[in-house]
Motif scaffolding. Structure first.
Motif, PDB file in Angstrom:
ATOM      1  N   LYS A  80      36.455  34.995  32.265  1.00 23.57           N
ATOM      2  CA  LYS A  80      35.433  34.013  32.622  1.00 23.57           C
ATOM      3  C   LYS A  80      34.104  34.441  32.011  1.00 23.57           C
ATOM      4  O   LYS A  80      33.639  35.556  32.235  1.00 23.57           O
ATOM      5  CB  LYS A  80      35.304  33.906  34.144  1.00 23.57           C
ATOM      6  CG  LYS A  80      34.304  32.876  34.623  1.00 23.57           C
ATOM      7  CD  LYS A  80      34.241  32.847  36.143  1.00 23.57           C
ATOM      8  CE  LYS A  80      33.216  31.842  36.641  1.00 23.57           C
ATOM      9  NZ  LYS A  80      33.136  31.858  38.135  1.00 23.57           N
TER      10      LYS A  80
ATOM     11  N   ASN B  85      35.424  29.790  29.447  1.00 19.27           N
ATOM     12  CA  ASN B  85      36.568  30.548  29.919  1.00 19.27           C
ATOM     13  C   ASN B  85      37.547  30.780  28.766  1.00 19.27           C
ATOM     14  O   ASN B  85      37.741  29.922  27.907  1.00 19.27           O
ATOM     15  CB  ASN B  85      37.271  29.785  31.042  1.00 19.27           C
ATOM     16  CG  ASN B  85      38.273  30.637  31.782  1.00 19.27           C
ATOM     17  OD1 ASN B  85      37.900  31.452  32.614  1.00 19.27           O
ATOM     18  ND2 ASN B  85      39.544  30.450  31.490  1.00 19.27           N
TER      19      ASN B  85
ATOM     20  N   LEU C 202      33.946  38.140  33.535  1.00 17.46           N
ATOM     21  CA  LEU C 202      34.756  38.526  34.689  1.00 17.46           C
ATOM     22  C   LEU C 202      36.219  38.414  34.276  1.00 17.46           C
ATOM     23  O   LEU C 202      36.719  37.322  34.024  1.00 17.46           O
ATOM     24  CB  LEU C 202      34.448  37.615  35.878  1.00 17.46           C
ATOM     25  CG  LEU C 202      32.970  37.568  36.296  1.00 17.46           C
ATOM     26  CD1 LEU C 202      32.746  36.503  37.348  1.00 17.46           C
ATOM     27  CD2 LEU C 202      32.500  38.927  36.799  1.00 17.46           C
TER      28      LEU C 202
ATOM     29  N   THR D 230      40.292  39.001  34.804  1.00 20.86           N
ATOM     30  CA  THR D 230      41.375  39.138  35.773  1.00 20.86           C
ATOM     31  C   THR D 230      42.713  39.055  35.048  1.00 20.86           C
ATOM     32  O   THR D 230      42.823  38.432  33.991  1.00 20.86           O
ATOM     33  CB  THR D 230      41.323  38.042  36.850  1.00 20.86           C
ATOM     34  OG1 THR D 230      41.282  36.761  36.212  1.00 20.86           O
ATOM     35  CG2 THR D 230      40.095  38.210  37.730  1.00 20.86           C
TER      36      THR D 230
ATOM     37  N   LYS E 203      42.536  43.538  39.616  1.00 24.49           N
ATOM     38  CA  LYS E 203      41.526  42.723  40.264  1.00 24.49           C
ATOM     39  C   LYS E 203      40.432  42.359  39.257  1.00 24.49           C
ATOM     40  O   LYS E 203      40.398  42.849  38.141  1.00 24.49           O
ATOM     41  CB  LYS E 203      40.914  43.488  41.446  1.00 24.49           C
ATOM     42  CG  LYS E 203      41.910  43.800  42.559  1.00 24.49           C
ATOM     43  CD  LYS E 203      41.234  44.534  43.695  1.00 24.49           C
ATOM     44  CE  LYS E 203      42.227  44.834  44.815  1.00 24.49           C
ATOM     45  NZ  LYS E 203      41.584  45.572  45.938  1.00 24.49           N
ATOM     46  N   GLU E 204      39.520  41.512  39.671  1.00 24.78           N
ATOM     47  CA  GLU E 204      38.452  41.053  38.786  1.00 24.78           C
ATOM     48  C   GLU E 204      37.546  42.214  38.388  1.00 24.78           C
ATOM     49  O   GLU E 204      37.072  42.969  39.228  1.00 24.78           O
ATOM     50  CB  GLU E 204      37.638  39.966  39.497  1.00 24.78           C
ATOM     51  CG  GLU E 204      36.615  39.281  38.605  1.00 24.78           C
ATOM     52  CD  GLU E 204      35.922  38.139  39.322  1.00 24.78           C
ATOM     53  OE1 GLU E 204      36.235  36.971  39.036  1.00 24.78           O
ATOM     54  OE2 GLU E 204      35.056  38.424  40.169  1.00 24.78           O
ATOM     55  N   THR E 205      37.336  42.349  37.084  1.00 18.82           N
ATOM     56  CA  THR E 205      36.491  43.414  36.542  1.00 18.82           C
ATOM     57  C   THR E 205      35.320  42.783  35.801  1.00 18.82           C
ATOM     58  O   THR E 205      35.483  41.816  35.064  1.00 18.82           O
ATOM     59  CB  THR E 205      37.282  44.306  35.574  1.00 18.82           C
ATOM     60  OG1 THR E 205      38.480  44.758  36.218  1.00 18.82           O
ATOM     61  CG2 THR E 205      36.459  45.517  35.159  1.00 18.82           C
ATOM     62  N   GLU E 206      34.138  43.362  35.975  1.00 22.21           N
ATOM     63  CA  GLU E 206      32.905  42.788  35.425  1.00 22.21           C
ATOM     64  C   GLU E 206      32.424  43.601  34.218  1.00 22.21           C
ATOM     65  O   GLU E 206      32.410  44.834  34.249  1.00 22.21           O
ATOM     66  CB  GLU E 206      31.832  42.779  36.517  1.00 22.21           C
ATOM     67  CG  GLU E 206      30.521  42.141  36.126  1.00 22.21           C
ATOM     68  CD  GLU E 206      29.518  42.192  37.276  1.00 22.21           C
ATOM     69  OE1 GLU E 206      29.023  41.129  37.677  1.00 22.21           O
ATOM     70  OE2 GLU E 206      29.237  43.307  37.775  1.00 22.21           O
TER      71      GLU E 206
END
Length: 226
Positions: A33, A50, A91, A93, A98-101
């Protein structure tokens, strides 16, 4: 954000590094994202688009991005005038994480001069874990007079970059080797084929140093002895 700003276009692109993708130990879906800090109506970041991949090994990604409008261009020019950066947040996934920034920035002036063209690189380990996402300005140009239409497309190219892990030392085999040598010495089966000096240098060196120091401290006695 205005309705016309949210108009999206879809572009299917092939990975430029298919050979790398094919060597991945892991295969699964991935979603990136993209957000940016531009014309966000008071928010720090807002949606830019995206990137979705159904399969890493298949090597196909779909990019959906908004179109810039005149307000985006105006704010981008203001950043360029102060030699500031255009900042993106991604972001990431996947099926197993899990979601990583991640954050990345490019010079606003360079992004304008490229005609809103950038290169998006996602760096992954062989296990499929994403460790970095970065943006670079593409080599193209657009004059200021070309920023006069109501909307402007972002031209992005996507690359998958695989990071090769460093070789891991084979500690278990080394420990087993030491254990075999220890057992052989205990059983008397271990033969030391080293030379005399290699075996006893720790005893010979101190004696030699002592003799040299003694001779240097008392040269007359050493001459008389000769």
């Amino acid at each position: 954000m205005k309705k016309e700003m949210m108009q999206q276009y879809s572009v299917t692109v092939f990975f430029c590094l298919l050979s790398l993708a094919a060597s991945l130990d892991y295969d699964g879906w991935l979603n990136v994202k993209i957000e940016h800090a531009l014309h966000c109506n008071g928010n720090k970041f807002c949606s830019r688009g995206n990137i979705s991949l159904k399969s890493l090994r298949a090597g196909v990604a779909t990019i959906d991005q908004i179109q810039f409008n005149k307000q985006h261009i105006t704010e981008l020019k203001e950043l360029a005038a102060s030699d500031d950066f255009y900042t993106m947040r991604t972001l990431v996934t996947s099926a197993d994480t899990k979601e990583t920034e991640f954050f990345s920035s490019v010079k606003a002036a360079a992004f304008l001069e490229s005609g809103l063209s950038d290169l998006i690189s996602v760096w992954v380990l062989p296990c499929g874990e994403v460790i970095a996402v970065n943006f670079q300005v593409a080599n193209s140009s657009k004059t200021d007079t070309q920023y006069r239409s109501p909307t402007y497309d972002i031209n992005s190219k996507f690359y998958l970059r695989q990071v090769d892990q460093a070789p891991v030392p084979d500690t278990a085999s080394y420990i087993q080797k030491l254990e075999r040598e220890r057992e052989a010495r205990e059983k008397g089966e271990f033969k030391d084929n080293r030379s005399f000096l290699a075996k006893y240098w720790m005893y010979i060196v101190p004696i030699a140093i002592f003799v040299m120091i003694s001779g240097a401290a008392n040269p007359e006695a050493a001459q008389g002895a000769r």
